[in-house]
Design an enzyme around this catalytic site. Structure first.
Site, PDB file in Angstrom:
ATOM      1  N   ALA A 125       0.856  -1.186   0.000  1.00 31.50           N
ATOM      2  CA  ALA A 125       0.000   0.000   0.000  1.00 31.50           C
ATOM      3  C   ALA A 125       0.886   1.227   0.000  1.00 31.50           C
ATOM      4  O   ALA A 125       2.047   1.181   0.415  1.00 31.50           O
ATOM      5  CB  ALA A 125      -0.927   0.008   1.214  1.00 31.50           C
ATOM      6  N   ILE A 129       2.392   9.926   3.136  1.00 29.02           N
ATOM      7  CA  ILE A 129       3.662  10.117   3.828  1.00 29.02           C
ATOM      8  C   ILE A 129       4.625   8.962   3.583  1.00 29.02           C
ATOM      9  O   ILE A 129       5.840   9.167   3.500  1.00 29.02           O
ATOM     10  CB  ILE A 129       3.423  10.267   5.353  1.00 29.02           C
ATOM     11  CG1 ILE A 129       2.528  11.485   5.635  1.00 29.02           C
ATOM     12  CG2 ILE A 129       4.731  10.384   6.108  1.00 29.02           C
ATOM     13  CD1 ILE A 129       3.163  12.811   5.326  1.00 29.02           C
ATOM     14  N   ALA A 130       4.099   7.760   3.479  1.00 28.78           N
ATOM     15  CA  ALA A 130       4.967   6.583   3.415  1.00 28.78           C
ATOM     16  C   ALA A 130       4.300   5.493   2.584  1.00 28.78           C
ATOM     17  O   ALA A 130       3.151   5.625   2.154  1.00 28.78           O
ATOM     18  CB  ALA A 130       5.250   6.068   4.829  1.00 28.78           C
ATOM     19  N   LYS A 147       7.299  -0.223   6.931  1.00 33.02           N
ATOM     20  CA  LYS A 147       6.831   1.092   6.493  1.00 33.02           C
ATOM     21  C   LYS A 147       8.033   2.005   6.343  1.00 33.02           C
ATOM     22  O   LYS A 147       8.891   2.083   7.238  1.00 33.02           O
ATOM     23  CB  LYS A 147       5.853   1.668   7.517  1.00 33.02           C
ATOM     24  CG  LYS A 147       5.248   3.008   7.136  1.00 33.02           C
ATOM     25  CD  LYS A 147       4.191   3.413   8.167  1.00 33.02           C
ATOM     26  CE  LYS A 147       3.516   4.720   7.769  1.00 33.02           C
ATOM     27  NZ  LYS A 147       2.441   5.085   8.732  1.00 33.02           N
ATOM     28  N   ASP A 282      -6.329   9.828  13.193  1.00 36.58           N
ATOM     29  CA  ASP A 282      -6.282   9.695  11.730  1.00 36.58           C
ATOM     30  C   ASP A 282      -7.091   8.462  11.318  1.00 36.58           C
ATOM     31  O   ASP A 282      -6.624   7.618  10.550  1.00 36.58           O
ATOM     32  CB  ASP A 282      -4.824   9.581  11.267  1.00 36.58           C
ATOM     33  CG  ASP A 282      -4.671   9.896   9.788  1.00 36.58           C
ATOM     34  OD1 ASP A 282      -5.589  10.517   9.213  1.00 36.58           O
ATOM     35  OD2 ASP A 282      -3.646   9.522   9.203  1.00 36.58           O
TER      36      ASP A 282
END
Length: 543
Positions: A125, A129-130, A147, A282
């Site tokens: 995925a 941001i990452a 990640k 988030d």
């Protein structure tokens, strides 16, 4: 405005116009200059939602985050836009997997084969941001995800934030209620949360804390973090398998109890906010999954804890009491709480404020969630607050955003959810727990180690207190005696000044009327001068 800020503003406008998004700009006189300089649409064959997604992707993480939040508001945006924006949650265009591999090996300080097997070069995925890659941990054979932060992302974020700060300063001076909106504080809070996301050690710590808070919980599962392999740019976490919360069709096919799942979403949110004062801020659908196990007793799985929020004790209490007052339709209490908390000026007319809140909130009650839009309610409250000079509370911005996420998720899962009925018992129990006997017992338990440590010192402290009290009493008595003596001397000084003045005036009068009595008048004048001199010396001594 600096040259870099002007250049970034030009880039933003150019990207939006190149994707033909000028059709979203209202046709008014104020927007005429922008529409006049519109560029040719290079993506005419693509639908509006897809063009909007591509534009936000191209502009970078600050704008992608904004698109993620918009994607949860399906009551505000049509499906062809919301569906495209939902792809920003975990399907942002990835960067080269080979670059990711180099970043991982640089963080490890060794080849990836030394710690991991089965590394997948194609990302699982990719977000703003990452992005994450799958692998197997050598030491225990567990499946993990790695990640890694996008390369060269910090300069883009800082450039956008400088521009946003500039716009916030403009808002402060240009809008009539700019100071009440506190734009600079809100932007500073947003910048902090965004930069915190760039530090994956912080995300690892947040995840560990959230996992501990919900250890053995049936409502929420948080994956394990392998902190020995984590760094600022890399995070290693247990790989989870679940159904994305946005995949309602698959959830229904698995027989998931959608009503219970929606209710537990609300309970998880309020538990994080009020019990733990540590909430995942988030919670867009890309970060929430549902376990395949026990569909009749569904359990959430939460990932990506880069942004968390917390409230202090006073804000939690005021917020809980406000919610309960709203649920009970006690708008008088709501208005009084806003004044007590300092959210509105102390001279606010409570009756007027109560009536304004009633006008906004009364129509939303006794309706299922499908017929209630918190977005519209917040907008109406915002307009109402403007009349009463209510300032924006930066510490509540994350909470408001998270509440909007929860509403969006709940609307998708079970539109008939009664949010008020689900939340009210929880908040009432929390309030009772904070002000009742359990709160006293808990406070005693928390303070017990401190009192146990101080107990041996109590006799000495008691003796010292008595000694200090005796010294203080002696000092007070001495001060009182000194004050009494000073008052006596002041009275004597005033008496001598009066006697001296009498002698002086009498001597002068006799000398002027009867010169032959000069010896007597001279003696009176001399006596008056002596009396004044003595009185002056006493006054000078006092000073």
């Amino acid at each position: 405005m600096t040259f870099d800020e002007l250049r970034r503003l030009y880039q933003i406008i150019r990207v939006f116009l190149s994707y033909g998004l000028d059709e979203l700009i209202p046709k008014t006189r104020l927007t005429l200059p922008i529409r006049f300089f519109c560029m040719p649409n290079r993506h005419k064959t693509q639908p509006l939602g897809e063009r909007l997604r591509f534009a936000l992707e191209q502009l970078g993480p600050v704008w992608i985050k904004f698109g993620q939040m918009m994607s949860t508001r399906r009551d505000l945006f049509p499906p062809h836009i919301a569906d495209q924006l939902a792809m920003l949650q975990d399907r942002v265009a990835p960067f080269d997997g080979a670059k990711a591999l180099k970043l991982i090996e640089h963080s490890l300080g060794a080849p990836i084969e030394s710690q991991f097997d089965d590394f997948e070069i194609v990302p699982l995925a990719s977000a703003s941001i990452a992005q994450v890659h799958t692998a197997t941990l050598k030491e225990n054979g567990c499946e993990v995800v790695i990640k890694v932060i996008r390369p060269d992302i910090l300069p883009v974020i800082k450039a956008d934030m400088r521009l946003i700060y500039r716009l916030a300063r403009w808002v402060l001076h240009l809008l009539p209620d700019g100071r009440r909106l506190r734009p600079q504080e809100v932007v500073a809070d947003y910048e902090k949360t965004l930069l915190d996301e760039l530090n994956l050690l912080r995300e690892a710590a947040n995840t560990i804390q959230l996992r501990r808070n919900f250890n053995s919980s049936r409502m929420l599962y948080v994956p394990e973090i392998y902190s020995d392999y984590c760094s600022e740019n890399m995070l290693v976490m247990e790989r989870i398998y679940g159904i994305p919360i946005s995949d309602v069709v698959t959830l229904e096919q698995h027989g998931v109890n959608m009503k219970l799942l929606a209710e537990r979403g609300v309970q998880v949110f309020f538990t994080q906010v009020f019990r733990d004062s540590f909430f995942h801020a988030d919670m867009h659908p890309g970060n929430i999954f549902v376990s395949h196990e026990h569909p009749e007793d569904p359990q959430y799985i939460s990932i990506d804890c880069g942004i968390v929020g917390s409230l202090n004790k006073e804000d939690k209490r005021y917020l809980a009491e406000n919610f309960i007052a709203f649920f009970n339709r006690d708008y008088r209490k709501v208005s009084e709480l806003h004044v007590d908390s300092g959210w509105v000026p102390p001279d606010t007319n409570v009756e007027d404020f109560e009536f304004a809140i009633r006008t906004v909130c009364e129509p939303i009650f006794e309706k299922p969630l499908a017929e209630i839009s918190f977005g519209h309610v917040l907008l109406n409250l915002f307009n109402t607050a403007r009349r009463f000079d209510m300032e924006v509370q930066p510490q509540l911005v994350l909470l408001q955003k998270t509440l909007l996420y929860i509403e969006g998720v709940g609307r998708q899962l079970y539109p008939q959810l009664d949010l008020w009925k689900t939340a009210k018992p929880f908040l009432e129990d929390w309030i009772k727990d904070q002000i009742g006997i359990p709160a006293i017992v808990r406070a005693l338990k928390e303070k017990a180690p401190f009192w146990a440590e101080k107990m041996p010192e109590l006799p000495e402290l008691f003796y010292e207190s008595l000694r200090q009290h005796k010294q203080l009493r002696h000092s007070v008595d001495r001060l009182a005696s000194d004050l009494k003596g000073e008052r006596t001397r002041q009275h004597q000084s005033r008496y001598l000044f009066g006697v001296g003045a009498t002698f002086l005036l009498s001597g002068m009068a006799i000398l002027l009327t009867r010169p032959e009595w000069d010896m007597f008048s001279t003696a009176l004048i001399a006596a008056g001068a002596v009396a004044w001199l003595i009185g002056w010396r006493r006054t000078n001594w006092l000073s």
